[in-house]
Write an enzyme that holds these catalytic residues in place. Structure first.
Site, PDB file in Angstrom:
ATOM      1  N   ASP A  88       0.852  -1.189   0.000  1.00 14.01           N
ATOM      2  CA  ASP A  88       0.000   0.000   0.000  1.00 14.01           C
ATOM      3  C   ASP A  88       0.889   1.241   0.000  1.00 14.01           C
ATOM      4  O   ASP A  88       1.812   1.355   0.807  1.00 14.01           O
ATOM      5  CB  ASP A  88      -0.905   0.014   1.234  1.00 14.01           C
ATOM      6  CG  ASP A  88      -1.935   1.111   1.121  1.00 14.01           C
ATOM      7  OD1 ASP A  88      -2.748   1.053   0.176  1.00 14.01           O
ATOM      8  OD2 ASP A  88      -1.910   2.055   1.951  1.00 14.01           O
ATOM      9  N   ASP A 458      19.222 -11.298 -52.958  1.00 13.84           N
ATOM     10  CA  ASP A 458      18.883 -12.580 -52.313  1.00 13.84           C
ATOM     11  C   ASP A 458      18.344 -13.547 -53.349  1.00 13.84           C
ATOM     12  O   ASP A 458      18.040 -13.165 -54.490  1.00 13.84           O
ATOM     13  CB  ASP A 458      17.877 -12.364 -51.169  1.00 13.84           C
ATOM     14  CG  ASP A 458      18.093 -13.353 -50.033  1.00 13.84           C
ATOM     15  OD1 ASP A 458      18.445 -14.519 -50.321  1.00 13.84           O
ATOM     16  OD2 ASP A 458      17.924 -12.976 -48.864  1.00 13.84           O
ATOM     17  N   GLY A 484      19.588 -13.180 -56.895  1.00 10.47           N
ATOM     18  CA  GLY A 484      20.925 -13.712 -57.153  1.00 10.47           C
ATOM     19  C   GLY A 484      21.427 -14.528 -55.981  1.00 10.47           C
ATOM     20  O   GLY A 484      20.867 -14.477 -54.895  1.00 10.47           O
ATOM     21  N   ASP A 485      22.518 -15.264 -56.262  1.00 10.80           N
ATOM     22  CA  ASP A 485      23.126 -16.117 -55.239  1.00 10.80           C
ATOM     23  C   ASP A 485      24.505 -15.534 -54.938  1.00 10.80           C
ATOM     24  O   ASP A 485      25.343 -15.430 -55.837  1.00 10.80           O
ATOM     25  CB  ASP A 485      23.233 -17.541 -55.821  1.00 10.80           C
ATOM     26  CG  ASP A 485      23.832 -18.515 -54.827  1.00 10.80           C
ATOM     27  OD1 ASP A 485      24.594 -18.076 -53.943  1.00 10.80           O
ATOM     28  OD2 ASP A 485      23.539 -19.720 -54.946  1.00 10.80           O
ATOM     29  N   PHE A 486      24.737 -15.148 -53.687  1.00 14.02           N
ATOM     30  CA  PHE A 486      26.001 -14.454 -53.414  1.00 14.02           C
ATOM     31  C   PHE A 486      27.230 -15.349 -53.533  1.00 14.02           C
ATOM     32  O   PHE A 486      28.350 -14.877 -53.504  1.00 14.02           O
ATOM     33  CB  PHE A 486      25.967 -13.655 -52.109  1.00 14.02           C
ATOM     34  CG  PHE A 486      25.485 -14.383 -50.884  1.00 14.02           C
ATOM     35  CD1 PHE A 486      26.106 -15.516 -50.422  1.00 14.02           C
ATOM     36  CD2 PHE A 486      24.392 -13.879 -50.167  1.00 14.02           C
ATOM     37  CE1 PHE A 486      25.673 -16.164 -49.275  1.00 14.02           C
ATOM     38  CE2 PHE A 486      23.937 -14.515 -49.026  1.00 14.02           C
ATOM     39  CZ  PHE A 486      24.578 -15.667 -48.576  1.00 14.02           C
ATOM     40  N   ARG A 501      23.870 -11.337 -40.294  1.00 10.62           N
ATOM     41  CA  ARG A 501      23.362 -12.629 -39.818  1.00 10.62           C
ATOM     42  C   ARG A 501      23.440 -13.723 -40.873  1.00 10.62           C
ATOM     43  O   ARG A 501      22.509 -14.481 -41.054  1.00 10.62           O
ATOM     44  CB  ARG A 501      21.905 -12.504 -39.380  1.00 10.62           C
ATOM     45  CG  ARG A 501      21.710 -11.758 -38.125  1.00 10.62           C
ATOM     46  CD  ARG A 501      20.399 -12.176 -37.502  1.00 10.62           C
ATOM     47  NE  ARG A 501      20.143 -11.366 -36.348  1.00 10.62           N
ATOM     48  CZ  ARG A 501      19.617 -10.163 -36.410  1.00 10.62           C
ATOM     49  NH1 ARG A 501      19.281  -9.665 -37.562  1.00 10.62           N
ATOM     50  NH2 ARG A 501      19.428  -9.476 -35.316  1.00 10.62           N
TER      51      ARG A 501
HETATM   52  O1  LIG Z   1       4.281   8.211  -8.340  1.00 11.20           O
HETATM   53  C1  LIG Z   1       3.408   7.326  -8.188  1.00 11.20           C
HETATM   54  N1  LIG Z   1       2.781   7.140  -7.017  1.00 11.20           N
HETATM   55  C2  LIG Z   1       1.846   6.175  -6.854  1.00 11.20           C
HETATM   56  C3  LIG Z   1       1.480   5.354  -7.894  1.00 11.20           C
HETATM   57  C4  LIG Z   1       0.431   4.290  -7.787  1.00 11.20           C
HETATM   58  O2  LIG Z   1      -0.524   4.649  -6.810  1.00 11.20           O
HETATM   59  C5  LIG Z   1      -1.203   3.500  -6.372  1.00 11.20           C
HETATM   60  C6  LIG Z   1      -1.320   3.568  -4.869  1.00 11.20           C
HETATM   61  O3  LIG Z   1      -2.492   2.958  -4.457  1.00 11.20           O
HETATM   62  P1  LIG Z   1      -2.545   1.622  -3.610  1.00 11.20           P
HETATM   63  O4  LIG Z   1      -1.284   1.428  -2.866  1.00 11.20           O
HETATM   64  O5  LIG Z   1      -3.796   1.659  -2.832  1.00 11.20           O
HETATM   65  O6  LIG Z   1      -2.604   0.498  -4.710  1.00 11.20           O
HETATM   66  P2  LIG Z   1      -3.734   0.213  -5.789  1.00 11.20           P
HETATM   67  O7  LIG Z   1      -3.349   0.792  -7.094  1.00 11.20           O
HETATM   68  O8  LIG Z   1      -5.086   0.578  -5.294  1.00 11.20           O
HETATM   69  O9  LIG Z   1      -3.633  -1.359  -5.956  1.00 11.20           O
HETATM   70  P3  LIG Z   1      -3.903  -2.476  -4.846  1.00 11.20           P
HETATM   71  O10 LIG Z   1      -4.748  -3.502  -5.533  1.00 11.20           O
HETATM   72  O11 LIG Z   1      -2.545  -2.993  -4.480  1.00 11.20           O
HETATM   73  O12 LIG Z   1      -4.605  -1.871  -3.703  1.00 11.20           O
HETATM   74  C7  LIG Z   1      -0.371   2.301  -6.818  1.00 11.20           C
HETATM   75  O13 LIG Z   1      -1.002   1.670  -7.899  1.00 11.20           O
HETATM   76  C8  LIG Z   1       0.918   2.944  -7.291  1.00 11.20           C
HETATM   77  O14 LIG Z   1       1.539   2.200  -8.320  1.00 11.20           O
HETATM   78  C9  LIG Z   1       2.129   5.544  -9.127  1.00 11.20           C
HETATM   79  O15 LIG Z   1       1.876   4.840 -10.121  1.00 11.20           O
HETATM   80  N2  LIG Z   1       3.091   6.520  -9.234  1.00 11.20           N
END
Ligand SMILES: O=c1[nH]cc([C@@H]2O[C@H](COP(=O)(O)OP(=O)(O)OP(=O)(O)O)[C@@H](O)[C@H]2O)c(=O)[nH]1
Length: 629
Positions: A88, A458, A484-486, A501
């Protein structure tokens, strides 16, 4: 390619990425991890105020995302995967946690809050090891987070709205994508860039190393001691019992088993990856999914007239290989698939894939001939040489020959620009591409050098098919075709000869004969552009005996020596600045010898020779030719 030994350890486990984020999928795929994607249904609504700090919130959310997937998969099959990874990403600024904006106005308030200031991006990661026992699911969670500090420039209202209207902010934490347009907003980054994009790969590898090699050894053999289940790691996360099956054996019996033969097992298994790719290409799965909305497995099956269950397995395999992505809405192509695996992709390699699917490498079909008497894989069943693939195929059906032309065309197209620009060829007015086949390289030479007229020379049976491979657009009038054939016919006049190649398919005698003919045909000041896969010195020495009778890769030194003896001066070698990368599944094995002839020959050597200008020296080229071995 799998650089990180710990990632290699996961190759034999069933790994699931509990994330719909295409960026996370791409980062882990690029690292060589094989995994299925099962997006988490966990709602990111934990009460933020209950967490002592923003990263604690991100870590808990990551953990809940991964656990939701582990539980769901266990409930469905009573068998959970071995490992589930959840992540996340959040932005923290002035005590606030920013996630993905819910609408444009929300994106605006996030981005204006970040304007001209520094903020922190935290990605929490949870690695959940699962074990289904007696219908129960046991999980061990290891978790960590990474922080990256990012400073934005002052953003004008116009710029903000233009960026928001691009649509990019909507699925990104903090409302920006640093890897794309959002990169323009960023003044400074302190820390791991990939962490901002959504997955801290470096820290992830370190964490895996801690888990799998607790004693600090990056040794594929099992660790002698490991922490038990439920321990806490340095970040306060629960630590998994990381030892795999081999570790358990070791601690019970007290003796160390031999190193786990991961590489060997990978090889044994690797044909499955090719098979999945071959099948998907044959069935035109990637054509079906190009441009359209994502499709569910049952819809793809319906369109292909195949079974839903088998199609689902094939599609999942393609997800694991990085050719498809899977979300709640269904399957869709990755960029790699759109570019290389659709019939009309700009750099389609579908012809090459189909050719290899239909013509497996002969060594596997006739092991008794392998390696005996220098038999080359291109040779006939009894070892008789039938010439290079293009000529050998003349003995076969039109369909086979066309398939081969498509394969050669797709590969040549992919590498043509690197070849054409490896040296400055602008001083040449005319070129002749010997064995130039469909003209893939000739057209790119013409595009790069608007003054250059290129003749493709070729065999007539090859040239009769070239009409289907001609590009549209300007510069096409610079290219002409001559049958042609080289080896047999006089070579057309040209300032520059191109031999691309070709030589690797011929034994030394024939190589010498062809290059002698080129040297003789070269005008004073003329040149030769020789393109081939180069062998390293070791492989060269070992291949020596075989190659005299068959073809094969030669080292740079061998070609240089031969060219000089033939009177070429100013012999120079160049590796392309960026060897075109095929998908990692097609990566070239480390040892040149290890890769079967003709499978994936990236251009790894390009050299240009130029006959010395004075006429006497050209004469020397002629006499050299006579005296050469
Ligand atoms: O510079 C960047 N910052 C962030 C991102 C992208 O943002 C999302 C963050 O969201 P999250 O962590 O909740 O993830 P989700 O996309 O919702 O996917 P999940 O199924 O894992 O919950 C994330 O996709 C980052 O890649 C970016 O791309 N650039």
């Amino acid at each position: 390619m799998v650089l990180c030994p710990v990632i290699r350890k996961l190759l034999h486990k069933r790994v699931v990425l509990a994330s719909a984020s295409p960026r996370r999928q791409e980062i882990l795929r690029q690292a060589g991890l094989r995994f299925e994607v099962v997006p988490s249904r966990f709602k990111e609504m934990l009460p933020k105020a209950l967490f002592p700090s923003p990263p604690a919130y991100a870590v808990e959310t990551a953990k809940q995302k991964a656990l939701e997937v582990a539980r769901r998969m266990h409930q469905k099959d009573l068998r959970a995967p071995d490992v589930v990874i959840g992540a996340d990403t959040i932005v923290a600024v002035g005590g606030l946690i920013l996630e993905k904006p819910v609408d444009k106005q929300d994106a605006y308030s996030m981005l204006s809050r970040l304007s001209g200031k520094e903020h922190s991006v935290f990605t929490g990661v949870a690695i959940v090891h699962c074990c289904s026992r007696d219908g129960r699911l046991d999980t061990d969670v290891s978790e960590f987070y990474e922080e990256t500090r990012v400073r934005f420039s002052e953003l004008s209202e116009d710029l903000l709205w233009e960026y928001i209207d691009s649509g990019e902010p909507m699925d990104k934490a903090g409302g920006y994508g640093i890897q794309a347009l959002g990169g323009m907003l960023v003044e400074q980054v302190h820390g791991d860039f990939l962490n901002v994009v959504g997955f801290p790969l470096n820290r992830f590898c370190k964490k895996l190393a801690e888990l799998y090699y607790p004693s600090g050894r990056e040794d594929p053999r099992p660790a002698q001691s490991h922490q038990g289940r439920g321990g806490r790691d340095e970040d306060g996360g629960e630590r998994t019992q990381a030892a795999g099956p081999e570790e358990a054996v070791s601690s019970r019996t007290g003796h160390s088993p031999p190193p786990f033969p991961t590489g060997l097992l990978e090889l044994v298994d690797s044909f499955k990856a090719s098979k999945a790719l071959f099948t998907a290409c044959k069935l035109k799965v990637f054509d079906l999914l190009k441009d359209g909305a994502p499709l569910k497995a049952v819809d793809v099956a319906g369109k292909l007239g195949a079974s839903a269950c088998g199609t689902g397995r094939l599609l999942d395999a393609c997800v694991a290989l990085g050719f498809l992505q899977k979300t709640d809405r269904g399957y869709s192509n990755t960029e790699t698939a759109n570019l290389h695996l659709t019939s009309d992709g700009a750099y389609s390699l579908r012809g090459l894939v189909l050719h290899h699917s239909d013509h497996p490498w002969d060594l596997s079909a006739r092991p008794e001939s392998a390696g005996r008497d220098g038999v080359d894989p291109h040779d006939g069943a009894l070892g008789e040489r039938t010439g290079p693939p293009c000529q050998a195929s003349c003995a076969h059906s039109e369909e086979t020959r066309l398939g081969l032309l498509r394969a050669m065309h797709s590969l040549a197209k992919l590498t043509a620009r690197h070849v054409a620009t490896a040296f400055d060829l602008s001083r040449f007015g005319s070129a002749c591409d010997l064995g130039g086949c469909t003209g893939a390289l000739a057209y790119v030479l013409a595009r790069e050098y608007p003054r250059l007229r290129v003749t493709v020379f070729d065999l007539p049976e090859v040239l009769q098919h070239v009409a289907g491979f001609q590009p549209d657009g300007p510069r096409t009038e610079q290219v002409s075709f001559l049958p042609g054939d080289f080896f047999e016919d006089s070579l057309p006049e040209a300032d520059l000869y191109v031999v691309s190649r070709i030589l690797r398919d011929w034994p030394d005698g024939k190589v010498h004969e062809l290059l002698s003919r080129v040297a003789r045909a070269c005008k004073p000041g003329g040149g030769l552009l020789l393109v081939d896969v180069a062998a390293g010195p070791e492989a060269e020495a070992e291949a020596e005996g075989l190659r005299r009778r068959a073809g094969g890769e030669r080292s740079a030194a061998v070609y240089a020596h031969l060219l000089r003896r033939l009177g070429f001066a100013d012999v120079r070698a160049a590796a392309p600045s960026a060897t075109p990368t095929l998908h990692r599944a097609c990566a070239r094995p480390a040892s040149p010898r290890a890769h079967p002839a003709g499978l994936f020959p990236p251009v790894s050597l390009i050299r240009v020779g130029q006959t010395a200008s004075p006429r006497e020296e050209l004469g020397t080229a002629g006499s050299c030719k006579c005296g050469a071995p």
